[in-house]
Design an enzyme around this catalytic site. Sequence first.
Site, PDB file in Angstrom:
ATOM      1  N   CYS A   1      28.273  34.584  23.280  1.00 48.27           N
ATOM      2  CA  CYS A   1      26.913  34.314  22.803  1.00 48.27           C
ATOM      3  C   CYS A   1      26.407  35.479  21.956  1.00 48.27           C
ATOM      4  O   CYS A   1      26.503  36.636  22.391  1.00 48.27           O
ATOM      5  CB  CYS A   1      25.995  34.093  24.005  1.00 48.27           C
ATOM      6  SG  CYS A   1      24.249  34.040  23.566  1.00 48.27           S
TER       7      CYS A   1
ATOM      8  N   ASP B   1       1.074  10.175   3.673  1.00 52.41           N
ATOM      9  CA  ASP B   1       1.756  11.085   4.588  1.00 52.41           C
ATOM     10  C   ASP B   1       0.721  11.996   5.233  1.00 52.41           C
ATOM     11  O   ASP B   1       0.451  13.092   4.750  1.00 52.41           O
ATOM     12  CB  ASP B   1       2.798  11.900   3.815  1.00 52.41           C
ATOM     13  CG  ASP B   1       3.847  12.461   4.755  1.00 52.41           C
ATOM     14  OD1 ASP B   1       3.804  12.122   5.957  1.00 52.41           O
ATOM     15  OD2 ASP B   1       4.700  13.223   4.289  1.00 52.41           O
TER      16      ASP B   1
ATOM     17  N   CYS C   1      23.391  37.132  24.364  1.00 50.11           N
ATOM     18  CA  CYS C   1      23.589  37.771  25.676  1.00 50.11           C
ATOM     19  C   CYS C   1      25.056  38.094  25.948  1.00 50.11           C
ATOM     20  O   CYS C   1      25.385  38.620  27.006  1.00 50.11           O
ATOM     21  CB  CYS C   1      23.023  36.891  26.781  1.00 50.11           C
ATOM     22  SG  CYS C   1      24.042  35.439  27.123  1.00 50.11           S
TER      23      CYS C   1
ATOM     24  N   LYS D   1       2.316   4.532   1.495  1.00 53.50           N
ATOM     25  CA  LYS D   1       2.319   5.049   2.856  1.00 53.50           C
ATOM     26  C   LYS D   1       1.872   6.496   2.787  1.00 53.50           C
ATOM     27  O   LYS D   1       2.611   7.368   2.343  1.00 53.50           O
ATOM     28  CB  LYS D   1       3.705   4.931   3.480  1.00 53.50           C
ATOM     29  CG  LYS D   1       3.712   5.376   4.924  1.00 53.50           C
ATOM     30  CD  LYS D   1       4.954   4.909   5.640  1.00 53.50           C
ATOM     31  CE  LYS D   1       4.882   5.207   7.124  1.00 53.50           C
ATOM     32  NZ  LYS D   1       4.697   6.616   7.455  1.00 53.50           N
TER      33      LYS D   1
ATOM     34  N   TYR E   1      -7.044   1.739   6.286  1.00 50.28           N
ATOM     35  CA  TYR E   1      -6.128   0.634   6.016  1.00 50.28           C
ATOM     36  C   TYR E   1      -6.104  -0.452   7.084  1.00 50.28           C
ATOM     37  O   TYR E   1      -5.405  -1.445   6.946  1.00 50.28           O
ATOM     38  CB  TYR E   1      -4.704   1.137   5.790  1.00 50.28           C
ATOM     39  CG  TYR E   1      -4.188   2.063   6.877  1.00 50.28           C
ATOM     40  CD1 TYR E   1      -3.979   1.612   8.167  1.00 50.28           C
ATOM     41  CD2 TYR E   1      -3.902   3.396   6.595  1.00 50.28           C
ATOM     42  CE1 TYR E   1      -3.518   2.459   9.151  1.00 50.28           C
ATOM     43  CE2 TYR E   1      -3.435   4.253   7.574  1.00 50.28           C
ATOM     44  CZ  TYR E   1      -3.246   3.769   8.859  1.00 50.28           C
ATOM     45  OH  TYR E   1      -2.795   4.600   9.836  1.00 50.28           O
TER      46      TYR E   1
ATOM     47  N   CYS F   1      20.410  34.462  29.786  1.00 49.67           N
ATOM     48  CA  CYS F   1      20.400  34.670  28.331  1.00 49.67           C
ATOM     49  C   CYS F   1      18.960  34.707  27.822  1.00 49.67           C
ATOM     50  O   CYS F   1      18.216  33.741  27.973  1.00 49.67           O
ATOM     51  CB  CYS F   1      21.167  33.537  27.652  1.00 49.67           C
ATOM     52  SG  CYS F   1      21.070  33.600  25.854  1.00 49.67           S
TER      53      CYS F   1
ATOM     54  N   GLU G   1       0.860  -1.186   0.000  1.00 54.31           N
ATOM     55  CA  GLU G   1       0.000   0.000   0.000  1.00 54.31           C
ATOM     56  C   GLU G   1       0.893   1.233   0.000  1.00 54.31           C
ATOM     57  O   GLU G   1       1.986   1.193   0.557  1.00 54.31           O
ATOM     58  CB  GLU G   1      -0.852   0.032   1.281  1.00 54.31           C
ATOM     59  CG  GLU G   1      -1.756  -1.155   1.427  1.00 54.31           C
ATOM     60  CD  GLU G   1      -2.407  -1.239   2.823  1.00 54.31           C
ATOM     61  OE1 GLU G   1      -2.242  -0.306   3.633  1.00 54.31           O
ATOM     62  OE2 GLU G   1      -3.081  -2.248   3.067  1.00 54.31           O
TER      63      GLU G   1
ATOM     64  N   LYS H   1      10.604   3.396   3.190  1.00 58.06           N
ATOM     65  CA  LYS H   1      10.503   4.834   2.963  1.00 58.06           C
ATOM     66  C   LYS H   1      11.274   5.279   1.712  1.00 58.06           C
ATOM     67  O   LYS H   1      12.322   4.728   1.393  1.00 58.06           O
ATOM     68  CB  LYS H   1      11.056   5.606   4.180  1.00 58.06           C
ATOM     69  CG  LYS H   1      10.378   5.265   5.491  1.00 58.06           C
ATOM     70  CD  LYS H   1       9.051   5.950   5.660  1.00 58.06           C
ATOM     71  CE  LYS H   1       9.124   7.307   6.280  1.00 58.06           C
ATOM     72  NZ  LYS H   1       9.361   7.400   7.680  1.00 58.06           N
TER      73      LYS H   1
ATOM     74  N   CYS I   1      26.258  28.495  25.287  1.00 65.36           N
ATOM     75  CA  CYS I   1      26.308  29.811  25.913  1.00 65.36           C
ATOM     76  C   CYS I   1      26.246  29.566  27.410  1.00 65.36           C
ATOM     77  O   CYS I   1      25.425  28.778  27.883  1.00 65.36           O
ATOM     78  CB  CYS I   1      25.104  30.627  25.450  1.00 65.36           C
ATOM     79  SG  CYS I   1      24.637  31.917  26.613  1.00 65.36           S
TER      80      CYS I   1
HETATM   81  S1  IVH Z   1      -0.594   0.296   8.849  1.00 62.81           S
HETATM   82  C1  IVH Z   1       0.530  -0.661  13.639  1.00 62.81           C
HETATM   83  N1  IVH Z   1      -0.849   1.326   6.462  1.00 62.81           N
HETATM   84  O1  IVH Z   1       2.193   5.157   9.060  1.00 62.81           O
HETATM   85  C2  IVH Z   1       0.418   0.434  12.645  1.00 62.81           C
HETATM   86  N2  IVH Z   1      -0.031   2.729   8.181  1.00 62.81           N
HETATM   87  O2  IVH Z   1       4.414   4.321  11.321  1.00 62.81           O
HETATM   88  C3  IVH Z   1      -0.120  -0.089  11.373  1.00 62.81           C
HETATM   89  N3  IVH Z   1       0.430   5.022   7.475  1.00 62.81           N
HETATM   90  O3  IVH Z   1       0.754   5.384  12.236  1.00 62.81           O
HETATM   91  C4  IVH Z   1      -0.207   0.984  10.383  1.00 62.81           C
HETATM   92  N4  IVH Z   1      -0.185   4.777   5.376  1.00 62.81           N
HETATM   93  O4  IVH Z   1      -0.194   6.803  10.364  1.00 62.81           O
HETATM   94  C5  IVH Z   1      -0.475   1.550   7.735  1.00 62.81           C
HETATM   95  N5  IVH Z   1      -1.138   2.099   4.306  1.00 62.81           N
HETATM   96  C6  IVH Z   1      -0.795   2.318   5.551  1.00 62.81           C
HETATM   97  C7  IVH Z   1      -0.341   3.578   5.993  1.00 62.81           C
HETATM   98  C8  IVH Z   1       0.046   3.738   7.323  1.00 62.81           C
HETATM   99  C9  IVH Z   1       0.279   5.620   6.288  1.00 62.81           C
HETATM  100  C10 IVH Z   1       0.948   5.667   8.703  1.00 62.81           C
HETATM  101  C11 IVH Z   1       0.095   5.510   9.920  1.00 62.81           C
HETATM  102  C12 IVH Z   1       0.935   4.849  10.957  1.00 62.81           C
HETATM  103  C13 IVH Z   1       2.307   5.127  10.445  1.00 62.81           C
HETATM  104  C14 IVH Z   1       3.204   3.955  10.849  1.00 62.81           C
END
Ligand code: IVH
Length: 673
Positions: free
Chosen positions: A413, A124, A416, A122, A232, A437, A120, A321, A431
Amino acid sequence: MLDQHKKKETIIKKIENLRREIEEHNYAYHVLDAPSISDAEYDKKFQALKELEKQHPELITPDSPTQRVGAKPLKEFTQVNHEIPMGSLDNAFSEEEMLAFDRRVRQLLDTTDEMEYVCEPKMDGVAVSIRYENGLLVRAATRGDGETGEDITQNIRTIKMVPLRLRGSSIPNIVEVRGEVYLPKKGFAELNARSEARCEKIFINPRNAAAGSLRQLDSAITQSRPLAIYFYGIGSKPSPEIPTTQTELLSTFKSWGLPVCPLTKKVKGLAACLAYYQSMNEKRQQLPYEIDGIVCKVNSQDYQTQLGAVSKRPRWAIAYKFPAEEVETTIESIEFQVGRTGALTPVARLQPVFVHGVTISNATLHNMDEIHRKKIHIGDRVMVRRAGDVIPEVVSVVKSAAKTQKILLPTHCPICHSKVEHIEGEAVARCSGGLFCPAQRKEAIKHFASRRAMNIEGLGDKIIDQLVDTKLVDNVADLYSLSLEQLADLDRMGEKSAHNILDALQTSKKTTLARFLFALGIREVGEATAKQLANHFGDLAHVMAATEDALQAIPDIGPVVAKHIMAFFAEKHNPKVIEKLIAAGIHWPKVEKKLSALQGKTFVLTGTLKTMGREEAKEKLERLGAKVAGSVSSKTSYVVAGEEAGSKLLKAQTLNVSILNEEEFLDILRKNG
Ligand code: IVH
């Protein structure tokens, strides 16, 4: 009479039909991604429903599509305890780390077959947990620290992609679903353009903007932000039984009307996960929302259960990531910033560049050693990196300036003018001005007021700067004697904002011991350590009187942190400020000592730990109520495997006993301390 009854029946029918049509459209639009009617037709139906409800307010139900904004702004968010904690994911940054993940999964499951994964994007954004009872949305909460979050139901209801009622006939009585609230790129750009035009705060990225939008006490403001969500995961054990794979869970979500990311893909084997990662990395810029990597999950829930979690991080999933984005620019000058503890941080002022949707003009150089190591000079062309919420940093020099000029650490500094101390062997210079300060004082007050500390809403950095500059506030206790006039007289502050700040100061007086300890800004005492101090000692007097040995009994606290804590309370000025704060009315509930979750658990230690000796580890575990045994059996709860772990590790694997590496072990100590 009968006639009137009939008339009412017709209106009820009409209202019900309109609601159903609107919901159908929402479903087609948000879940199926296939709009069924035009926007104009939708608006017409919506207005018609609104009008009917206006004429017959007694027929309004909380799940009506017109009822997305809360009646009035909240005073504060209430806390929500998550029934099942909201965990987080382990991160991988390289193919090797992904390989190790896949290897571990298969080893633990004792299979050589290729694993079925679900990949999936991730998202943001911000994780939320939403609870439906009998199909109706009853509560939504933020993740918070994983155990306790904030009740943001009013705000979540404003998001059109969130159904107020689940669809279908097979919905569980109670179910908690988890997903990520995000702000699409377009919405983010529009929001910032609007804020800029009104001289309001600009958000640094869509994630921050989403988080800020969810933290509004007035849900009408949240509604004006075009937030979106993808679901998710699940955060409860619903009855009847949940589906048996992640893919089935996601299709079930869809059938309930919960939108899921359409880019999700079921794959076989690690190589396919890596290919998915590549393709997402290529697509990333074109996507309408920001993603910062991919998440790979073992598809079978049976396997997920077998793999379990360590320190609330599932072993069946990993976040892979994307690398941080880097751009080239020029260093125009270098300045030194003074932090809360006096640390001088060199900051490069840059020719502004656009990275990842944001213009950056400053980057940290961390410390003098970094400058020397990377051979950085004013005028150099450099690569700058920005990842997520982390402060941008200078990565390397691409081309040195024609005429280089050595960067020197100031002897005094810049704020200060106290002497700067550079302790041999320590990377940072400080400092020596302490709270004399103004920079350190300002930072200490900013920290005290910050959200995770005393949470004084509205008391922003600019206001604190003014309060210190005008000498209205000298230390944190002075905040509580500010008058309305004094606040209202500050630049860019009206009577209304001044009132709000006074209210916020009042509200902040009700806190917890852990927050208070964190707010004091003791060196090296972060949130986790503050929590441990509060839980361990139970009250402030005991923390203040703790000896070095007593402090070191806490897993996170070693000799250095213990010394910082003792030094803080030994400084004459600090107990006085604390006394004043308490006199001003700061209070907290009595700390309920929690029984350690390790009570009665049996550990076996094997191999060498890097951070502590075997005896120390044993002592720490025993203090938390755990037993430490010499050999592994099926009764062993955990085997802690350090470096060069031998036969005990093998035995644990054959007996299916949970194995912790050093980091996971430290995490467990921390969480239970
Ligand atoms: S599963 C036990 N699926 O990433 C946590 N997380 O560090 C299981 N996130 O807190 C999370 N997309 O905020 C999952 N497809 C996805 C995600 C996802 C974003 C975020 C989520 C979570 C953080 C994990």
